[in-house]
Design a protein around this motif. Structure first.
Motif, PDB file in Angstrom:
ATOM      1  N   LEU A  58       1.969   2.892  -4.528  1.00  0.00           N
ATOM      2  CA  LEU A  58       2.592   2.910  -3.194  1.00  0.00           C
ATOM      3  C   LEU A  58       4.093   3.174  -3.320  1.00  0.00           C
ATOM      4  CD1 LEU A  58       0.855   0.000  -1.254  1.00  0.00           C
ATOM      5  CD2 LEU A  58       0.666   2.436  -0.838  1.00  0.00           C
ATOM      6  N   GLY A 109       4.766   6.700  -4.095  1.00  0.00           N
ATOM      7  CA  GLY A 109       4.489   7.638  -3.009  1.00  0.00           C
ATOM      8  C   GLY A 109       5.530   7.596  -1.916  1.00  0.00           C
ATOM      9  N   THR A 110       6.505   6.675  -2.050  1.00  0.00           N
ATOM     10  CA  THR A 110       7.514   6.475  -1.000  1.00  0.00           C
ATOM     11  C   THR A 110       8.842   7.112  -1.404  1.00  0.00           C
ATOM     12  OG1 THR A 110       6.467   4.353  -0.588  1.00  0.00           O
ATOM     13  CG2 THR A 110       8.609   4.690   0.400  1.00  0.00           C
ATOM     14  N   PRO A 111       9.484   7.851  -0.488  1.00  0.00           N
ATOM     15  CA  PRO A 111      10.791   8.444  -0.808  1.00  0.00           C
ATOM     16  C   PRO A 111      11.831   7.367  -1.118  1.00  0.00           C
ATOM     17  CG  PRO A 111       9.936   9.359   1.236  1.00  0.00           C
ATOM     18  CD  PRO A 111       9.044   8.218   0.870  1.00  0.00           C
ATOM     19  N   LEU A 115      14.863   7.222  -0.151  1.00  0.00           N
ATOM     20  CA  LEU A 115      15.585   6.860   1.074  1.00  0.00           C
ATOM     21  C   LEU A 115      14.880   5.719   1.814  1.00  0.00           C
ATOM     22  CD1 LEU A 115      17.856   7.548   3.125  1.00  0.00           C
ATOM     23  CD2 LEU A 115      16.248   9.098   4.222  1.00  0.00           C
ATOM     24  N   VAL A 116      13.539   5.795   1.871  1.00  0.00           N
ATOM     25  CA  VAL A 116      12.771   4.772   2.596  1.00  0.00           C
ATOM     26  C   VAL A 116      12.823   3.436   1.860  1.00  0.00           C
ATOM     27  CG1 VAL A 116      10.503   4.211   3.534  1.00  0.00           C
ATOM     28  CG2 VAL A 116      11.301   6.571   3.566  1.00  0.00           C
ATOM     29  N   ILE A 117      12.803   3.476   0.521  1.00  0.00           N
ATOM     30  CA  ILE A 117      12.969   2.246  -0.266  1.00  0.00           C
ATOM     31  C   ILE A 117      14.315   1.598   0.086  1.00  0.00           C
ATOM     32  CG2 ILE A 117      13.242   1.321  -2.617  1.00  0.00           C
ATOM     33  CD1 ILE A 117      10.488   2.289  -2.412  1.00  0.00           C
ATOM     34  N   PHE A 164      16.032   1.959   2.870  1.00  0.00           N
ATOM     35  CA  PHE A 164      15.940   1.425   4.237  1.00  0.00           C
ATOM     36  C   PHE A 164      15.269   0.058   4.224  1.00  0.00           C
ATOM     37  CE2 PHE A 164      15.909   5.738   6.661  1.00  0.00           C
ATOM     38  CZ  PHE A 164      17.278   5.776   6.541  1.00  0.00           C
ATOM     39  N   ILE A 165      14.142  -0.038   3.501  1.00  0.00           N
ATOM     40  CA  ILE A 165      13.382  -1.290   3.493  1.00  0.00           C
ATOM     41  C   ILE A 165      14.233  -2.416   2.898  1.00  0.00           C
ATOM     42  CG2 ILE A 165      11.386  -2.494   2.508  1.00  0.00           C
ATOM     43  CD1 ILE A 165       9.825   0.087   2.722  1.00  0.00           C
ATOM     44  N   SER A 186      11.522  10.001   8.796  1.00  0.00           N
ATOM     45  CA  SER A 186      12.539   8.990   8.501  1.00  0.00           C
ATOM     46  C   SER A 186      13.464   8.749   9.695  1.00  0.00           C
ATOM     47  CB  SER A 186      13.394   9.419   7.310  1.00  0.00           C
ATOM     48  OG  SER A 186      12.581   9.608   6.202  1.00  0.00           O
ATOM     49  N   TYR A 221      10.046   0.296   8.833  1.00  0.00           N
ATOM     50  CA  TYR A 221      10.258   0.971   7.552  1.00  0.00           C
ATOM     51  C   TYR A 221       9.043   0.838   6.634  1.00  0.00           C
ATOM     52  CZ  TYR A 221      15.041   1.650   9.025  1.00  0.00           C
ATOM     53  OH  TYR A 221      16.154   2.038   9.715  1.00  0.00           O
ATOM     54  N   LEU A 222       8.324  -0.278   6.783  1.00  0.00           N
ATOM     55  CA  LEU A 222       7.099  -0.439   6.007  1.00  0.00           C
ATOM     56  C   LEU A 222       6.050   0.578   6.462  1.00  0.00           C
ATOM     57  CD1 LEU A 222       6.903  -2.444   3.790  1.00  0.00           C
ATOM     58  CD2 LEU A 222       5.539  -3.933   5.252  1.00  0.00           C
ATOM     59  N   LEU A 276       6.739   3.355   7.832  1.00  0.00           N
ATOM     60  CA  LEU A 276       7.253   4.653   7.362  1.00  0.00           C
ATOM     61  C   LEU A 276       6.819   4.909   5.914  1.00  0.00           C
ATOM     62  CD1 LEU A 276       9.165   7.098   7.695  1.00  0.00           C
ATOM     63  CD2 LEU A 276      11.049   5.610   7.021  1.00  0.00           C
ATOM     64  N   ALA A 277       6.984   3.883   5.070  1.00  0.00           N
ATOM     65  CA  ALA A 277       6.589   4.037   3.667  1.00  0.00           C
ATOM     66  C   ALA A 277       5.095   4.350   3.574  1.00  0.00           C
ATOM     67  CB  ALA A 277       6.917   2.763   2.887  1.00  0.00           C
ATOM     68  N   LEU A 278       4.287   3.637   4.376  1.00  0.00           N
ATOM     69  CA  LEU A 278       2.837   3.867   4.336  1.00  0.00           C
ATOM     70  C   LEU A 278       2.501   5.275   4.825  1.00  0.00           C
ATOM     71  CD1 LEU A 278       1.434   0.425   5.500  1.00  0.00           C
ATOM     72  CD2 LEU A 278       1.444   1.423   3.213  1.00  0.00           C
ATOM     73  N   TYR A 310       4.308   7.982   4.442  1.00  0.00           N
ATOM     74  CA  TYR A 310       4.535   8.909   3.338  1.00  0.00           C
ATOM     75  C   TYR A 310       3.421   8.790   2.299  1.00  0.00           C
ATOM     76  CZ  TYR A 310       9.155  10.520   4.743  1.00  0.00           C
ATOM     77  OH  TYR A 310      10.186  11.120   5.394  1.00  0.00           O
TER      78      TYR A 310
END
Lengths: 219, 223
Positions: free
Chosen positions: A61, A64-66, A68-70, A72-73, B172, B189-190, B192-194, B196
């Motif tokens: 998981l 598979g995540t960019p 940038l999104v990491i 953000f989280i 995003s 954001y979670l 969003l990650a899912l 992707y």
């Protein structure tokens, strides 16, 4: 369009600080990722076939995540679950968290590349698990995975540019800011490109040099 | 903990944003592939100047972060007198130029794996250099490097998260807007990650299947 590099010298102090922030987040983040990645690889290896599944799924998981999104989280989503970090520290944690799964994957393939016969021989000679790991597996594995490690380090160096979006005052944020304030986009962006090319090239050269130095120990 | 009404409301917006992300990354991958073919040809040329040209392209576009490339194309190009690019054009241009360099590096390995006898045979049959490249070398190079090419597509889809900085409403950006509107940062954001992962994981797994399939067929061919 006129090109006036003096804009860089008048802001030299600011740019120098930003360069240090880039290098700091990059190297400390990578070091964190390296340590967590090694621990993760060892943990996954020591678990049974079913017990390791949740960890493997989580690692898929994250991969598979960019990036940038990491960021953000961890940086914007963090406070709502009680994690509140300052920007630079958050940047280091983001790079470390993101890279740990990639480092773990590299370590996994490295462990697999050490010939099985050697492990059996070491066991026959009465080496303990710790000795086996530190004296037989790790030294050989590190040589085998060196190219992959160098490659990941250059990737992470470039990922630090993304930290500008979560307000880390690194090179991209600072040079971009100077560009917008003074409308000297050309000078700042060219300097920015050159700085990253320099860091990436330097990493590749050090990697190549190390490979040549230690490559002889195999075979 | 998880606000389902907010999630359900966000779905149509995320669906539209997904299309923007897919459009930009697929177009970027396609044009990147088209750029990569001549770059690989240059990189493997027998002329030193052409080789340097190809290698420099790869060095620059792999060495500079995609975010910086986006900034250069979107903010710097207009100041040099070139026309303003629309956000989508700028995004696709940056993604293509960048992925072109990575794909060229991948294809290079494929081209090198083709037995030189085939190219000599094509020469003897009077087939031109360009036709040899496109009809004989390229199909085999692509087949050999397909797993890496799929992997590159996954990397590009992930990298496309950056196109939000030139103002595109991709996944995003829309998730950022949603989070800013109801302060459910962690949740959006979670999701969003899912989102992707939903695109990337099937691609990753099919890449691995392809790799295994390819390794097996090569093993059979070697026997």
């Amino acid at each position: 369009m006129n090109f006036d590099p003096s804009i860089l010298t008048t802001h030299a102090g600011e740019i120098g600080d930003a360069f240090l922030v880039t290098v700091k987040t990059w190297l400390l983040g990578s070091a964190l990722g390296l340590i967590v990645g090694l621990a993760l690889a060892l943990l996954i290896r020591s678990l049974g076939r079913w017990a390791r599944l949740p960890l493997l799924a989580l690692s898929e998981l994250i991969r598979g995540t960019p990036f940038l999104v990491i960021c953000f989280i961890l940086y914007y989503g963090g406070p709502s679950i009680g994690i509140d970090l300052n920007a630079i520290f958050a940047g280091i944690v983001c790079i470390g968290f993101y890279s740990s799964v990639y480092f773990a994957e590299i370590f996994r393939s490295g462990f697999n590349a050490v010939p099985r016969g050697q492990l059996e021989a070491a066991e026959c000679l009465g080496l303990g698990r710790w000795q086996l790991l530190v004296r037989i597996e790790l030294p050989q594995m590190l040589v085998i995975i060196l190219p992959a490690l160098t490659n990941l380090l250059t990737v992470l160096c470039k990922e630090t540019a993304i930290l500008s979006i979560i307000t880390v005052p690194e090179l991209t944020a600072v040079l971009g800011g100077i560009g917008t304030r003074t409308f000297s986009f050309a000078e700042t962006l060219v300097a920015l490109c050159l700085a990253y090319l320099l860091l990436v090239e330097l990493t590749a050269r050090v990697g190549n040099w190390l490979e040549r130095r230690v490559g002889g120990y195999l075979n | 903990m998880f606000d389902w009404t907010s999630f359900v409301h966000s779905l149509p917006l995320l669906g539209q944003a997904l299309l923007v992300t897919l459009k930009a990354s697929l177009a970027g991958n396609l044009f990147g592939f088209l750029i990569a073919i001549p770059v690989t040809a240059l990189r493997l040329s027998s002329r030193p100047l052409a080789r340097t040209l190809g290698a420099s392209y790869i060095f620059v576009f792999r060495g500079v972060p995609l975010l910086v490339q986006l900034l250069v194309i979107y903010y710097l190009l207009p100041t040099t007198g070139l026309p303003n690019l629309s956000p989508m054009t700028a995004a696709v241009l940056a993604l293509s130029l960048c992925s072109g360099a990575y794909i060229a590096e991948i294809l290079r390995g494929g081209f090198l794996a083709i037995p030189p006898g085939q190219i000599e045979a094509a020469r003897l049959l009077g087939i031109g250099a360009a036709t040899t490249l496109v009809r004989i070398e390229l199909p085999q190079a692509v087949r050999l490097t397909l797993p890496s090419l799929v992997n590159e597509l996954v990397l590009l889809i992930k990298a496309s998260a950056l196109i939000s900085v030139v103002g595109l409403a991709d996944l995003s950006r829309v998730a950022q807007n949603l989070a800013a509107s109801d302060y459910l940062f962690f949740q959006h954001y979670l999701v969003l990650a899912l989102a992707y992962c939903l695109i990337n994981l099937p691609l990753t797994f099919s890449g691995r299947l392809l790799e295994r399939h390819l390794a097996r067929s090569q093993y059979r061919a070697a026997e």
